[in-house]
Design a protein around this motif. Structure first.
Motif, PDB file in Angstrom:
ATOM      1  N   ASP A 145       0.855  -1.176   0.000  1.00  0.00           N
ATOM      2  CA  ASP A 145       0.000   0.000   0.000  1.00  0.00           C
ATOM      3  C   ASP A 145       0.899   1.238   0.000  1.00  0.00           C
ATOM      4  O   ASP A 145       1.479   1.576   1.034  1.00  0.00           O
ATOM      5  CB  ASP A 145      -0.900  -0.013   1.240  1.00  0.00           C
ATOM      6  CG  ASP A 145      -1.822   1.193   1.307  1.00  0.00           C
ATOM      7  OD1 ASP A 145      -1.760   2.040   0.398  1.00  0.00           O
ATOM      8  OD2 ASP A 145      -2.601   1.294   2.271  1.00  0.00           O
ATOM      9  N   PRO A 146       1.040   1.925  -1.141  1.00  0.00           N
ATOM     10  CA  PRO A 146       1.964   3.067  -1.190  1.00  0.00           C
ATOM     11  C   PRO A 146       1.507   4.254  -0.355  1.00  0.00           C
ATOM     12  O   PRO A 146       2.311   5.125  -0.031  1.00  0.00           O
ATOM     13  CB  PRO A 146       1.999   3.427  -2.689  1.00  0.00           C
ATOM     14  CG  PRO A 146       0.729   2.888  -3.251  1.00  0.00           C
ATOM     15  CD  PRO A 146       0.395   1.672  -2.442  1.00  0.00           C
ATOM     16  N   ASP A 147       0.223   4.302   0.010  1.00  0.00           N
ATOM     17  CA  ASP A 147      -0.275   5.429   0.804  1.00  0.00           C
ATOM     18  C   ASP A 147       0.157   5.328   2.263  1.00  0.00           C
ATOM     19  O   ASP A 147       0.481   6.330   2.895  1.00  0.00           O
ATOM     20  CB  ASP A 147      -1.803   5.495   0.733  1.00  0.00           C
ATOM     21  CG  ASP A 147      -2.305   5.687  -0.690  1.00  0.00           C
ATOM     22  OD1 ASP A 147      -1.505   6.178  -1.527  1.00  0.00           O
ATOM     23  OD2 ASP A 147      -3.460   5.349  -0.978  1.00  0.00           O
ATOM     24  N   THR A 148       0.155   4.126   2.800  1.00  0.00           N
ATOM     25  CA  THR A 148       0.544   3.927   4.206  1.00  0.00           C
ATOM     26  C   THR A 148       1.947   3.338   4.333  1.00  0.00           C
ATOM     27  O   THR A 148       2.451   3.197   5.448  1.00  0.00           O
ATOM     28  CB  THR A 148      -0.448   2.973   4.901  1.00  0.00           C
ATOM     29  OG1 THR A 148      -0.430   1.707   4.221  1.00  0.00           O
ATOM     30  CG2 THR A 148      -1.865   3.525   4.859  1.00  0.00           C
ATOM     31  N   HIS A 149       2.566   2.960   3.208  1.00  0.00           N
ATOM     32  CA  HIS A 149       3.888   2.281   3.185  1.00  0.00           C
ATOM     33  C   HIS A 149       3.846   0.961   3.958  1.00  0.00           C
ATOM     34  O   HIS A 149       4.836   0.559   4.582  1.00  0.00           O
ATOM     35  CB  HIS A 149       4.991   3.183   3.753  1.00  0.00           C
ATOM     36  CG  HIS A 149       5.155   4.463   2.994  1.00  0.00           C
ATOM     37  ND1 HIS A 149       5.550   4.502   1.674  1.00  0.00           N
ATOM     38  CD2 HIS A 149       4.947   5.755   3.353  1.00  0.00           C
ATOM     39  CE1 HIS A 149       5.595   5.761   1.263  1.00  0.00           C
ATOM     40  NE2 HIS A 149       5.229   6.537   2.258  1.00  0.00           N
ATOM     41  N   MET A 150       2.699   0.308   3.903  1.00  0.00           N
ATOM     42  CA  MET A 150       2.578  -0.986   4.580  1.00  0.00           C
ATOM     43  C   MET A 150       2.668  -2.121   3.569  1.00  0.00           C
ATOM     44  O   MET A 150       2.101  -2.044   2.475  1.00  0.00           O
ATOM     45  CB  MET A 150       1.261  -1.072   5.354  1.00  0.00           C
ATOM     46  CG  MET A 150       1.277  -0.265   6.643  1.00  0.00           C
ATOM     47  SD  MET A 150      -0.255  -0.435   7.567  1.00  0.00           S
ATOM     48  CE  MET A 150      -0.200  -2.148   8.028  1.00  0.00           C
ATOM     49  N   LEU A 151       3.389  -3.158   3.953  1.00  0.00           N
ATOM     50  CA  LEU A 151       3.575  -4.349   3.129  1.00  0.00           C
ATOM     51  C   LEU A 151       2.876  -5.524   3.808  1.00  0.00           C
ATOM     52  O   LEU A 151       3.062  -5.751   5.012  1.00  0.00           O
ATOM     53  CB  LEU A 151       5.065  -4.650   2.970  1.00  0.00           C
ATOM     54  CG  LEU A 151       5.434  -5.980   2.317  1.00  0.00           C
ATOM     55  CD1 LEU A 151       5.130  -5.949   0.822  1.00  0.00           C
ATOM     56  CD2 LEU A 151       6.910  -6.305   2.546  1.00  0.00           C
ATOM     57  N   TYR A 152       2.075  -6.253   3.057  1.00  0.00           N
ATOM     58  CA  TYR A 152       1.368  -7.428   3.574  1.00  0.00           C
ATOM     59  C   TYR A 152       1.903  -8.666   2.858  1.00  0.00           C
ATOM     60  O   TYR A 152       2.023  -8.676   1.630  1.00  0.00           O
ATOM     61  CB  TYR A 152      -0.136  -7.306   3.331  1.00  0.00           C
ATOM     62  CG  TYR A 152      -0.768  -6.072   3.938  1.00  0.00           C
ATOM     63  CD1 TYR A 152      -1.342  -6.106   5.203  1.00  0.00           C
ATOM     64  CD2 TYR A 152      -0.791  -4.872   3.237  1.00  0.00           C
ATOM     65  CE1 TYR A 152      -1.924  -4.965   5.755  1.00  0.00           C
ATOM     66  CE2 TYR A 152      -1.364  -3.730   3.779  1.00  0.00           C
ATOM     67  CZ  TYR A 152      -1.932  -3.784   5.033  1.00  0.00           C
ATOM     68  OH  TYR A 152      -2.498  -2.661   5.581  1.00  0.00           O
ATOM     69  N   ILE A 153       2.201  -9.702   3.618  1.00  0.00           N
ATOM     70  CA  ILE A 153       2.705 -10.954   3.056  1.00  0.00           C
ATOM     71  C   ILE A 153       1.719 -12.066   3.421  1.00  0.00           C
ATOM     72  O   ILE A 153       1.533 -12.374   4.605  1.00  0.00           O
ATOM     73  CB  ILE A 153       4.112 -11.310   3.600  1.00  0.00           C
ATOM     74  CG1 ILE A 153       5.108 -10.181   3.326  1.00  0.00           C
ATOM     75  CG2 ILE A 153       4.589 -12.619   3.001  1.00  0.00           C
ATOM     76  CD1 ILE A 153       5.500 -10.027   1.878  1.00  0.00           C
ATOM     77  N   ALA A 154       1.077 -12.633   2.403  1.00  0.00           N
ATOM     78  CA  ALA A 154       0.095 -13.703   2.622  1.00  0.00           C
ATOM     79  C   ALA A 154       0.575 -14.957   1.906  1.00  0.00           C
ATOM     80  O   ALA A 154       0.854 -14.922   0.708  1.00  0.00           O
ATOM     81  CB  ALA A 154      -1.277 -13.283   2.092  1.00  0.00           C
ATOM     82  N   GLY A 155       0.674 -16.054   2.625  1.00  0.00           N
ATOM     83  CA  GLY A 155       1.138 -17.304   2.027  1.00  0.00           C
ATOM     84  C   GLY A 155      -0.017 -18.149   1.512  1.00  0.00           C
ATOM     85  O   GLY A 155      -1.063 -18.255   2.159  1.00  0.00           O
ATOM     86  N   LYS A 156       0.175 -18.730   0.340  1.00  0.00           N
ATOM     87  CA  LYS A 156      -0.835 -19.639  -0.204  1.00  0.00           C
ATOM     88  C   LYS A 156      -0.913 -20.879   0.689  1.00  0.00           C
ATOM     89  O   LYS A 156       0.104 -21.509   0.995  1.00  0.00           O
ATOM     90  CB  LYS A 156      -0.455 -20.032  -1.623  1.00  0.00           C
ATOM     91  CG  LYS A 156      -1.475 -20.907  -2.322  1.00  0.00           C
ATOM     92  CD  LYS A 156      -1.054 -21.199  -3.751  1.00  0.00           C
ATOM     93  CE  LYS A 156      -2.057 -22.082  -4.469  1.00  0.00           C
ATOM     94  NZ  LYS A 156      -1.642 -22.373  -5.851  1.00  0.00           N
ATOM     95  N   GLY A 157      -2.121 -21.212   1.130  1.00  0.00           N
ATOM     96  CA  GLY A 157      -2.295 -22.339   2.039  1.00  0.00           C
ATOM     97  C   GLY A 157      -2.140 -21.976   3.500  1.00  0.00           C
ATOM     98  O   GLY A 157      -2.388 -22.800   4.379  1.00  0.00           O
ATOM     99  N   ASP A 158      -1.738 -20.726   3.782  1.00  0.00           N
ATOM    100  CA  ASP A 158      -1.621 -20.267   5.174  1.00  0.00           C
ATOM    101  C   ASP A 158      -2.949 -19.681   5.624  1.00  0.00           C
ATOM    102  O   ASP A 158      -3.800 -19.315   4.815  1.00  0.00           O
ATOM    103  CB  ASP A 158      -0.552 -19.176   5.304  1.00  0.00           C
ATOM    104  CG  ASP A 158       0.839 -19.668   4.946  1.00  0.00           C
ATOM    105  OD1 ASP A 158       0.976 -20.865   4.636  1.00  0.00           O
ATOM    106  OD2 ASP A 158       1.774 -18.857   4.989  1.00  0.00           O
TER     107      ASP A 158
END
Length: 520
Positions: free
Chosen positions: A284-297
């Protein structure tokens, strides 16, 4: 350059996003009974915009995907009409960022198809696309829209080619892409654009990350890191950095941060765990937040990104017991700002045939609009036409405020359509114009201002659909006509708002031209 390791020691640093938490939707606000595809491809399988949610479904014979209204929650009719024009399984779908009723799909049948979705959704099976793109010799696995130019679509397939398509072409079946990029020696696993679309990053099965100039196809940078096998790559907004997720030499899931101008050695490298599912990164370039979601997690990790060391700050982790097969992302303009929602996922939960909305929320006591967490964000209007982009112009996205009642910026062609792509329209339309204003420009702006006022009056008076005058005969017809009227009212309101904004812009430009003439 040395690779820095992240520290997991608690970071007591000031951040307005330190307490962001994930809130899953209740059962009645989920989409239940969706036959989610069983495809083993590592794609998102879901695309969302403020009007519709689209998901690739399992079907016998050919390929199909489902398009539902975002408000159509609860149990989904198993016989709900589908978009089913492909002869092979659908592998990827993406909504046009500048048209909420236009979606592209690619398939194992080697084609890309672009569909016009009716304003009230898919009421019967849709089999005839608006455009069909035939250029790939093998199945097409990924598609991506250009972030600022209208009707420019990128596709890549198992023929290792990246093809660029101009959808403004008049043909219904387009057989020749405007450009083909042939630098890859294996299947392209992901594509990502920087903010203005002047750079394209790709990850490939040959273990290399490449940064390309998309218009010419020139290779600018190439990373071949032996310790990191990248599966997904992502531009981090305007930070001039890339993030890749993949696996280490010991098959641990790993992410790496790169300087986009120097891909020799990663700025940072971090092992996450020993699971095998692909890691999907979302930024999210507005908040500079990075989300990492794993397939199967069932979990989603999130971080805050900065341009200085240590670059990445772990915030916390959302956990659930339901594993995700794919994820859809709601654009920022579709979020609920009244509840301080800064991101929204749509989790595909195959084991329950469920699509579960998941909101990321900044806890605030005040219910008023929070300016500090909602900066100006990318609007739903294109910054330029496909022709302008192909001619060599780069422009950043048009921006809009998320504050309720704020106006959406006007799209690109207002001035340039009257004067051509090389005329005065471009010099007036671009903020970076360095041409000296003259008397002809002043006359043209005044003419445009007059035309705007006239057209806004005629548009309102003539905007009524004459078919709405005949009385409905059934309950279904009554419902359809009611929705049409609501849509027409909304469209006219948006049109009036846009015209008002454009009139003010033209008045300011008149004053600027007059001032510059007085100074000379």
């Amino acid at each position: 350059m040395t690779v820095s390791k992240m520290t997991w020691r608690p970071q007591y640093r000031s951040s307005k996003f330190r307490h962001v938490f994930g809130k899953a939707a209740t059962k009645e606000n989920c989409y239940d009974g969706v036959p989610i595809t069983r495809s083993v491809h590592d794609n998102h399988f879901c695309a969302v915009n403020p009007r519709f949610i689209a998901v690739i479904t399992e079907c016998a014979g050919g390929g199909a995907f489902l398009v539902l209204s975002v408000h159509h929650t609860g149990k989904v009719d198993p016989l709900h009409p589908k978009v089913s024009g492909h002869r092979g399984n659908v592998l990827d779908i993406k909504w046009n960022p500048f048209n909420d009723f236009c979606i592209a799909s690619c398939s194992e049948d080697s084609t890309v198809k672009v569909w016009d979705i009716p304003p009230h959704g898919v009421l019967k099976n849709l089999t005839v696309p608006w455009k069909e793109l035939q250029g790939h010799s093998r199945r097409v696995g990924l598609i991506e829209w250009h972030p600022t130019a209208n009707n420019v679509l990128f596709s890549t397939g198992y023929d290792y080619q990246v093809m660029i398509w101009n959808l403004d072409s008049p043909e219904a079946v387009i057989k020749n892409p405007v450009r083909t990029i042939s630098h890859h020696t294996d299947v392209v696993l992901s594509m990502s654009f920087n903010t203005d679309g002047s750079r394209l990053a790709t990850s490939c099965k040959d273990k290399k990350i490449r940064v390309l100039e998309p218009r010419t196809g020139n290779l600018l940078q190439e990373a071949n890191c032996k310790n990191h096998k990248a599966s997904k790559v992502l531009f981090l907004g305007n930070l001039k950095m890339l993030l890749s997720t993949g696996s280490s030499r010991w098959n641990h899931r790993q992410m790496a941060l790169w300087d986009q101008e120097d891909l020799d050695v990663p700025l940072l490298q971090e092992d996450l765990d020993g699971s095998s599912g692909v890691l999907f990164p979302f930024y999210d370039p507005d908040t500079h937040m990075l989300y990492i979601a794993g397939k199967g997690d069932g979990n989603i990790r999130y971080y805050e990104i900065s341009s200085e060391k240590p670059y990445m700050h772990f915030l916390t982790e959302y956990r659930s017991h339901t594993p995700q097969k794919g994820m859809g992302i709601m654009p920022k303009r579709g979020l609920d700002v009244s509840s301080c929602e800064v991101f929204r996922f749509y989790k595909l939960v195959t084991i329950k045939a469920l699509i579960e909305p998941l909101s990321m929320i900044v806890p605030r006591r005040s219910e008023s609009y929070q300016d500090d967490i909602y900066p100006m964000t990318a609007a739903s209007a294109a910054a330029m036409s496909a022709e302008e982009w192909l001619s060599g112009i780069d422009k950043g996205p048009l921006l809009q405020s998320l504050k309720p009642g704020s106006r959406v910026p006007d799209s690109y062609p207002e001035l340039s359509s009257g004067l051509g792509s090389k005329g005065l329209g471009n010099s007036l339309g671009t903020r970076r114009s360095q041409s000296r204003p003259g008397q002809l420009q002043l006359a043209y702006i005044q003419d445009q201002l007059g035309n705007k006022e006239c057209r806004s009056k005629t548009s309102v008076s003539n905007g009524q659909d004459p078919t709405l005058c005949s009385p409905p005969k059934t309950e279904n017809e009554l419902r359809l006509k009611f929705h049409k009227q609501q849509e027409e009212i909304r469209r006219l309101r948006e049109m009036l708002n846009q015209r008002d904004v454009r009139i003010k812009q033209l008045e300011l430009e008149i004053n600027n031209v007059r001032n510059s003439q007085d100074s000379h």
